[in-house]
Design a protein around this motif. Structure first.
Motif, PDB file in Angstrom:
ATOM      1  N   THR A   1       0.816  -1.214   0.000  1.00 34.27           N
ATOM      2  CA  THR A   1       0.000   0.000   0.000  1.00 34.27           C
ATOM      3  C   THR A   1       0.847   1.260   0.000  1.00 34.27           C
ATOM      4  O   THR A   1       0.371   2.330  -0.318  1.00 34.27           O
ATOM      5  N   GLU A   2       2.118   1.101   0.365  1.00 28.35           N
ATOM      6  CA  GLU A   2       3.037   2.232   0.333  1.00 28.35           C
ATOM      7  C   GLU A   2       4.311   1.807  -0.376  1.00 28.35           C
ATOM      8  O   GLU A   2       4.624   0.616  -0.453  1.00 28.35           O
ATOM      9  N   PHE A   3       5.045   2.799  -0.840  1.00 29.07           N
ATOM     10  CA  PHE A   3       6.304   2.501  -1.516  1.00 29.07           C
ATOM     11  C   PHE A   3       7.276   1.845  -0.542  1.00 29.07           C
ATOM     12  O   PHE A   3       7.431   2.286   0.595  1.00 29.07           O
ATOM     13  N   ILE A   4       7.909   0.765  -0.979  1.00 26.40           N
ATOM     14  CA  ILE A   4       8.955   0.104  -0.203  1.00 26.40           C
ATOM     15  C   ILE A   4      10.255   0.279  -0.960  1.00 26.40           C
ATOM     16  O   ILE A   4      10.395  -0.177  -2.097  1.00 26.40           O
ATOM     17  N   SER A   5      11.195   0.909  -0.321  1.00 29.17           N
ATOM     18  CA  SER A   5      12.462   1.203  -0.972  1.00 29.17           C
ATOM     19  C   SER A   5      13.160  -0.068  -1.431  1.00 29.17           C
ATOM     20  O   SER A   5      13.080  -1.120  -0.788  1.00 29.17           O
ATOM     21  N   TRP A   6      13.893   0.051  -2.528  1.00 31.01           N
ATOM     22  CA  TRP A   6      14.701  -1.070  -2.998  1.00 31.01           C
ATOM     23  C   TRP A   6      15.774  -1.426  -1.977  1.00 31.01           C
ATOM     24  O   TRP A   6      16.371  -2.490  -2.034  1.00 31.01           O
ATOM     25  N   ARG A   7      16.001  -0.524  -1.031  1.00 30.99           N
ATOM     26  CA  ARG A   7      16.982  -0.789   0.019  1.00 30.99           C
ATOM     27  C   ARG A   7      16.445  -1.748   1.085  1.00 30.99           C
ATOM     28  O   ARG A   7      17.201  -2.235   1.923  1.00 30.99           O
ATOM     29  N   ASN A   8      15.151  -1.990   1.062  1.00 30.28           N
ATOM     30  CA  ASN A   8      14.529  -2.891   2.038  1.00 30.28           C
ATOM     31  C   ASN A   8      14.314  -4.259   1.410  1.00 30.28           C
ATOM     32  O   ASN A   8      13.853  -4.366   0.283  1.00 30.28           O
ATOM     33  N   CYS A   9      14.624  -5.270   2.161  1.00 31.99           N
ATOM     34  CA  CYS A   9      14.427  -6.624   1.679  1.00 31.99           C
ATOM     35  C   CYS A   9      12.942  -6.968   1.613  1.00 31.99           C
ATOM     36  O   CYS A   9      12.126  -6.423   2.354  1.00 31.99           O
ATOM     37  N   MET A  10      12.628  -7.880   0.721  1.00 30.67           N
ATOM     38  CA  MET A  10      11.287  -8.474   0.661  1.00 30.67           C
ATOM     39  C   MET A  10      11.450  -9.980   0.485  1.00 30.67           C
ATOM     40  O   MET A  10      12.514 -10.447   0.068  1.00 30.67           O
ATOM     41  N   ALA A  11      10.394 -10.712   0.796  1.00 31.44           N
ATOM     42  CA  ALA A  11      10.539 -12.163   0.782  1.00 31.44           C
ATOM     43  C   ALA A  11       9.194 -12.842   0.615  1.00 31.44           C
ATOM     44  O   ALA A  11       8.136 -12.249   0.826  1.00 31.44           O
ATOM     45  N   TRP A  12       9.269 -14.108   0.233  1.00 29.80           N
ATOM     46  CA  TRP A  12       8.120 -15.005   0.206  1.00 29.80           C
ATOM     47  C   TRP A  12       8.353 -16.124   1.213  1.00 29.80           C
ATOM     48  O   TRP A  12       9.440 -16.697   1.265  1.00 29.80           O
TER      49      TRP A  12
END
Length: 128
Positions: free
Chosen positions: A25-36
């Motif tokens: 819902t908000e921008f997540i910086s490319w500097r922050n990790c994401m995962a499944w």
């Protein structure tokens, strides 16, 4: 508070494919990790794909159980994380969750204790 909304789950036959999406819902910086992650009843939530900060596909961790079959990638402009799942097996049946880290400096990894934000999950069922 960032909210993550998954979609794309469903029922497929053994060997089939699905693509999951997770919109923030908000921008997540490319500097922050994401995962499944994924979870089956009675078992711990398992990290299957971790996209390290600033990564393309070359900086992604995959669990051995999905390596070579699943591909995770993100489109920051669309605030969306994807999981392309090919050659699905009955053992892939689980609830799938996307996750995001809240700050750039946090340690990334496959432990479910690390992310700050979680989606509500989308069910994937693979039948033989």
């Amino acid at each position: 508070q960032v909210q993550l909304v998954e979609s794309g789950g469903g029922s497929v036959q053994d060997g089939g494919s699905l693509r999951l999406s997770c919109v923030a819902t908000e921008f997540i910086s490319w500097r922050n990790c994401m995962a499944w992650f994924r979870q089956v009843p009675g078992k711990e939530r398992e990290g299957i794909a971790v996209l390290y900060a600033g990564s393309g596909s070359g900086s992604t961790y995959y669990a051995d159980s999905v390596k070579g079959r699943f591909t995770a990638y993100r489109d920051n402009a669309k605030r969306t994380l994807y999981l392309q799942m090919n050659s699905l097996k009955p053992d892939d049946t689980a609830m799938y969750y996307c996750a995001a880290w809240g700050t750039a400096g946090r340690i990334c990894g496959s432990s479910p204790s690390l992310p700050n934000y979680w989606g509500q999950g989308t069910q994937v069922t693979v039948s033989s």
